[in-house]
Motif scaffolding. Structure first.
Motif: not given
Ligand SMILES: CC(C)(COP(=O)(O)OP(=O)(O)OC[C@H]1O[C@@H](n2cnc3c(N)ncnc32)[C@H](O)[C@@H]1OP(=O)(O)O)[C@@H](O)C(=O)NCCC(=O)NCCS
Length: 179
Positions: A90-91, A99-100, A124-125, A129
């Motif tokens: 997921v990306s 930002a949700g 797996l992550g 989260y």
């Molecule tokens: C993971 C991902 C898809 C989440 O999307 P997002 O739009 O940033 O997430 P949201 O805004 O909906 O959620 C925010 C929450 O996710 C948490 N979060 C985001 N990325 C995270 C990560 N890699 N690890 C742990 N927590 C994470 C934030 O801390 C936040 O937590 P809170 O609500 O307790 O403050 C995005 O951050 C991303 O693309 N990350 C890089 C790629 C990645 O790591 N993908 C997942 C691999 S399994």
């Protein structure tokens, strides 16, 4: 609704062939290397994807992407008939993270997966989260395969998804690069 993206008028829809280039750039930007983008490409073209969706903003720009691939239960055992999918990857664009968007995309795509008749979703992550979406490392202990530990989580979408366990599973072949 607590997601900040609730105010962004995001639309979550299935990927079309026209999205492939932007999805490749988005997935590459979200991760440290292009490994995950290549994984998406390979899963897509070997027919292993169960569902692939993007989140699109008000300007029709793709801001998030998620892929679910087929997981195959072993032919014997209580869960042999379960429909099982794996959420990965997921990306969200780096400058749009936290930002949700990811939350809206994951919640919406999980609803679609349920409509499609999937029983169980694996991921797996980060354990910090995925539990917010209902993923549970304890349930995943009943799923035997190449992954284990608290980062391996499961979400049942149907009653049989949690009752017809334990199961042994095989992930789509392209995941072997990550095992
Ligand atoms: C993971 C991902 C898809 C989440 O999307 P997002 O739009 O940033 O997430 P949201 O805004 O909906 O959620 C925010 C929450 O996710 C948490 N979060 C985001 N990325 C995270 C990560 N890699 N690890 C742990 N927590 C994470 C934030 O801390 C936040 O937590 P809170 O609500 O307790 O403050 C995005 O951050 C991303 O693309 N990350 C890089 C790629 C990645 O790591 N993908 C997942 C691999 S399994």
């Amino acid at each position: 609704m607590t997601d900040a993206a609730a105010n962004q008028n995001l639309v979550v829809r299935d990927v079309t062939p026209d999205d492939e280039a932007v999805v490749r750039d988005l997935v590459t930007a979200a991760f440290p290397s292009d490994m995950e983008a290549r994984l998406v490409h390979t899963l897509r073209h070997c027919g292993a994807l169960v569902l692939e969706q993007v989140a699109v903003d008000e300007q029709a720009a793709v801001v998030g992407h998620v892929a679910y691939s087929r997981v195959t239960p072993a032919a014997v055992g209580p869960g042999h008939a379960l429909q099982v999918a794996c959420l990965a990857p997921v990306s969200v664009w780096p400058d749009k993270q936290r930002a949700g968007i990811g939350s809206v995309l994951i919640r919406s795509s999980l609803r679609k997966l349920k409509e499609l008749g999937e029983d169980l979703v694996l991921v797996l992550g980060p354990p910090s989260y995925y539990p917010r979406f209902g993923f549970d490392p304890v349930l995943a202990r009943k799923v035997q395969g190449p992954y284990a530990g608290d980062a391996f989580m499961a979400l049942a979408l149907t009653d049989t998804g949690s009752s017809d366990l334990p199961i042994e599973v095989a992930f789509a072949t392209p995941f072997q690069e990550f095992e």
